[in-house]
Design a protein around this motif. Structure first.
Motif, mmCIF file in Angstrom:
data_model
loop_
_atom_site.group_PDB
_atom_site.id
_atom_site.type_symbol
_atom_site.label_atom_id
_atom_site.label_comp_id
_atom_site.label_asym_id
_atom_site.label_seq_id
_atom_site.Cartn_x
_atom_site.Cartn_y
_atom_site.Cartn_z
ATOM 1 N N GLN A 144 -7.548 2.160 3.490
ATOM 2 C CA GLN A 144 -6.561 1.136 3.131
ATOM 3 C C GLN A 144 -7.181 -0.247 2.963
ATOM 4 O OE1 GLN A 144 -3.222 1.654 2.372
ATOM 5 N NE2 GLN A 144 -3.847 3.812 2.392
ATOM 6 N N ALA A 175 2.299 1.744 -3.390
ATOM 7 C CA ALA A 175 1.256 2.126 -4.358
ATOM 8 C C ALA A 175 0.864 3.586 -4.151
ATOM 9 C CB ALA A 175 0.037 1.223 -4.197
ATOM 10 N N ASP A 176 0.829 4.004 -2.885
ATOM 11 C CA ASP A 176 0.421 5.381 -2.599
ATOM 12 C C ASP A 176 1.399 6.382 -3.192
ATOM 13 O OD1 ASP A 176 -0.969 4.784 0.695
ATOM 14 O OD2 ASP A 176 -1.835 4.650 -1.297
ATOM 15 N N SER A 206 -7.583 9.985 -11.422
ATOM 16 C CA SER A 206 -7.261 9.393 -10.130
ATOM 17 C C SER A 206 -6.106 10.122 -9.474
ATOM 18 C CB SER A 206 -6.921 7.914 -10.296
ATOM 19 O OG SER A 206 -5.897 7.762 -11.253
ATOM 20 N N GLY A 207 -5.983 9.900 -8.166
ATOM 21 C CA GLY A 207 -4.908 10.527 -7.412
ATOM 22 C C GLY A 207 -5.024 10.142 -5.953
ATOM 23 N N GLY A 208 -3.880 10.018 -5.294
ATOM 24 C CA GLY A 208 -3.896 9.689 -3.870
ATOM 25 C C GLY A 208 -4.634 8.396 -3.612
ATOM 26 N N ASN A 209 -5.668 8.448 -2.769
ATOM 27 C CA ASN A 209 -6.467 7.266 -2.466
ATOM 28 C C ASN A 209 -7.823 7.328 -3.142
ATOM 29 O OD1 ASN A 209 -4.443 6.295 -0.770
ATOM 30 N ND2 ASN A 209 -5.256 7.455 0.966
ATOM 31 N N GLY A 210 -7.955 8.148 -4.187
ATOM 32 C CA GLY A 210 -9.282 8.347 -4.736
ATOM 33 C C GLY A 210 -9.342 8.449 -6.243
ATOM 34 N N TYR A 211 -10.576 8.510 -6.695
ATOM 35 C CA TYR A 211 -10.878 8.580 -8.122
ATOM 36 C C TYR A 211 -11.918 9.663 -8.370
ATOM 37 C CZ TYR A 211 -8.624 4.021 -8.536
ATOM 38 O OH TYR A 211 -7.711 2.997 -8.495
ATOM 39 N N ASP A 225 -2.300 6.679 -13.321
ATOM 40 C CA ASP A 225 -2.238 6.730 -11.872
ATOM 41 C C ASP A 225 -2.812 5.430 -11.323
ATOM 42 O OD1 ASP A 225 -1.983 7.466 -9.292
ATOM 43 O OD2 ASP A 225 -3.600 8.948 -9.306
ATOM 44 N N GLN A 226 -2.225 4.928 -10.268
ATOM 45 C CA GLN A 226 -2.712 3.706 -9.642
ATOM 46 C C GLN A 226 -2.767 3.904 -8.141
ATOM 47 O OE1 GLN A 226 -3.986 1.212 -11.167
ATOM 48 N NE2 GLN A 226 -3.402 1.775 -13.245
ATOM 49 N N PRO A 227 -3.904 4.372 -7.610
ATOM 50 C CA PRO A 227 -4.024 4.397 -6.153
ATOM 51 C C PRO A 227 -3.800 2.977 -5.619
ATOM 52 C CG PRO A 227 -5.739 5.732 -7.130
ATOM 53 C CD PRO A 227 -5.069 4.973 -8.266
ATOM 54 N N HIS A 228 -3.668 2.863 -4.305
ATOM 55 C CA HIS A 228 -3.284 1.558 -3.734
ATOM 56 C C HIS A 228 -4.237 0.438 -4.185
ATOM 57 C CE1 HIS A 228 -6.438 1.818 -0.676
ATOM 58 N NE2 HIS A 228 -6.032 3.044 -0.413
ATOM 59 N N GLU A 229 -3.756 -0.789 -4.110
ATOM 60 C CA GLU A 229 -4.480 -1.930 -4.692
ATOM 61 C C GLU A 229 -5.890 -2.068 -4.149
ATOM 62 O OE1 GLU A 229 -2.001 -5.390 -4.145
ATOM 63 O OE2 GLU A 229 -0.733 -4.832 -5.848
ATOM 64 N N ALA A 230 -6.078 -1.773 -2.854
ATOM 65 C CA ALA A 230 -7.412 -1.898 -2.263
ATOM 66 C C ALA A 230 -8.367 -0.868 -2.882
ATOM 67 C CB ALA A 230 -7.344 -1.723 -0.748
ATOM 68 N N ASP A 232 -15.461 8.582 1.716
ATOM 69 C CA ASP A 232 -16.016 9.884 1.352
ATOM 70 C C ASP A 232 -16.450 9.836 -0.105
ATOM 71 O OD1 ASP A 232 -15.595 12.998 2.633
ATOM 72 O OD2 ASP A 232 -15.998 12.844 0.492
ATOM 73 N N ARG A 286 -7.956 18.894 -3.273
ATOM 74 C CA ARG A 286 -7.427 17.669 -3.868
ATOM 75 C C ARG A 286 -7.139 17.844 -5.354
ATOM 76 N NH1 ARG A 286 -12.004 13.523 -1.958
ATOM 77 N NH2 ARG A 286 -13.244 15.409 -2.372
ATOM 78 N N HIS A 287 -6.269 16.973 -5.853
ATOM 79 C CA HIS A 287 -5.745 17.056 -7.216
ATOM 80 C C HIS A 287 -5.783 15.646 -7.804
ATOM 81 C CE1 HIS A 287 -1.804 18.102 -9.640
ATOM 82 N NE2 HIS A 287 -2.626 17.341 -10.328
ATOM 83 N N PHE A 288 -6.406 15.504 -8.958
ATOM 84 C CA PHE A 288 -6.493 14.206 -9.638
ATOM 85 C C PHE A 288 -6.042 14.403 -11.081
ATOM 86 C CE2 PHE A 288 -9.736 14.535 -6.412
ATOM 87 C CZ PHE A 288 -9.702 13.322 -5.743
ATOM 88 N N SER A 289 -5.595 13.336 -11.733
ATOM 89 C CA SER A 289 -5.176 13.477 -13.117
ATOM 90 C C SER A 289 -5.405 12.190 -13.882
ATOM 91 C CB SER A 289 -3.699 13.869 -13.178
ATOM 92 O OG SER A 289 -2.921 12.935 -12.451
ATOM 93 N N GLU A 307 -13.286 8.514 -2.277
ATOM 94 C CA GLU A 307 -12.075 8.256 -1.491
ATOM 95 C C GLU A 307 -12.179 6.898 -0.803
ATOM 96 O OE1 GLU A 307 -9.229 10.024 -0.553
ATOM 97 O OE2 GLU A 307 -9.580 11.696 -1.930
ATOM 98 N N ASP A 328 0.836 -1.210 0.000
ATOM 99 C CA ASP A 328 0.000 0.000 0.000
ATOM 100 C C ASP A 328 0.863 1.250 0.000
ATOM 101 O OD1 ASP A 328 -2.659 -1.312 2.097
ATOM 102 O OD2 ASP A 328 -2.276 -1.475 -0.038
ATOM 103 N N LYS A 370 2.808 6.186 -6.121
ATOM 104 C CA LYS A 370 2.658 6.326 -7.572
ATOM 105 C C LYS A 370 1.796 7.553 -7.871
ATOM 106 C CE LYS A 370 2.670 1.321 -8.378
ATOM 107 N NZ LYS A 370 1.787 0.205 -8.816
ATOM 108 N N THR A 371 2.207 8.331 -8.879
ATOM 109 C CA THR A 371 1.401 9.498 -9.249
ATOM 110 C C THR A 371 1.198 9.499 -10.753
ATOM 111 O OG1 THR A 371 3.411 10.790 -9.457
ATOM 112 C CG2 THR A 371 2.236 10.940 -7.354
ATOM 113 N N ASP A 372 0.051 9.997 -11.177
ATOM 114 C CA ASP A 372 -0.240 10.096 -12.589
ATOM 115 C C ASP A 372 0.524 11.290 -13.149
ATOM 116 O OD1 ASP A 372 -1.264 9.864 -15.068
ATOM 117 O OD2 ASP A 372 -3.273 10.564 -14.558
#
Lengths: 143, 143
Positions: free
Chosen positions: B112, A8-9, B84-89, B13-18, B118, A81-84, B109, A5, A11-13
């Protein structure tokens, strides 16, 4: 699993380099309210999609005029928050219009030259969006 | 430069596997309208933020009830762009409510464990959001 985890956290787009430079310039322009620099960041046929209207607006001059107007009404504009993904970014923000607190997103698409081709704004709550839109229309009418 | 752009465009982007598993399950639930499975995907204290209200809603039962209701009103719900980004989409969608066309985003969001903590929805245009919200309130009152 914890280690996976954590990795994986990290990794950034990263959309293409021109888009990365473009979003950085957009954030600079907003931070400095440097609207004179905005046309250089926009594609000629840029499309602006407002939170209040289903119809889109087209062209650099129209988008610059709308953003100047709206940023003159919104207070305490702050990106969250920031997404890409793909060639674009989603930037979440919070702001105030009078006593009304709003949250929103800018969904920004870039071409291969780092110019903005499509800019969509959505905000909540809806009643505060209509308050913002009516104030913008009033100021537009007043010139 | 073209080669660099092509390679950069391939990065995702690949937030954590979960979280990756969680968003796949969310998309399955929406595709199948399988609301019975939704509680298992939600954290106990999940927060739901609607496009119509600034106040947030809390808890699994409330969120499931709201989504069942709203998805019973929206027609032709289709997911579009994906960020996607961080722990979210961020999942962009289009839909209809009666004659009104709407576009929106779900900002989701995950913790883990891959549970949704959220869930924020924003939609445009604002007047159609109010139409959807008033229809939802009417059906809620009617039980």
């Amino acid at each position: 699993m914890k280690d996976i985890d954590i990795m994986a956290d990290r990794k950034t787009d990263q959309p293409h380099e021109a888009a990365q430079a473009g979003i950085a310039e957009w954030q600079r322009i907003v931070a400095e309210l440097d609207w004179e620099s905005l046309p250089d960041l926009l594609a000629e046929k840029v499309t602006y999609r407002s939170p209040a209207d289903i119809e889109a607006y087209h062209g650099k001059d129209t988008m610059v005029a709308i953003l100047r107007l709206v940023f003159g009404i919104m207070e305490d504009f702050t990106y969250l928050r920031h997404f890409s993904g793909g060639n674009g970014y989603v930037l979440e923000f919070s702001t105030h219009v009078g006593d009304a607190r709003l949250f929103g997103v800018d969904i920004v698409e870039f071409d291969q030259n780092g110019k903005i081709t499509d800019f969509m704004v959505m905000m909540r709550p809806a009643d505060a969006v209509l308050t913002l839109a009516s104030e913008a229309a009033k100021r537009m009418a007043a010139g």
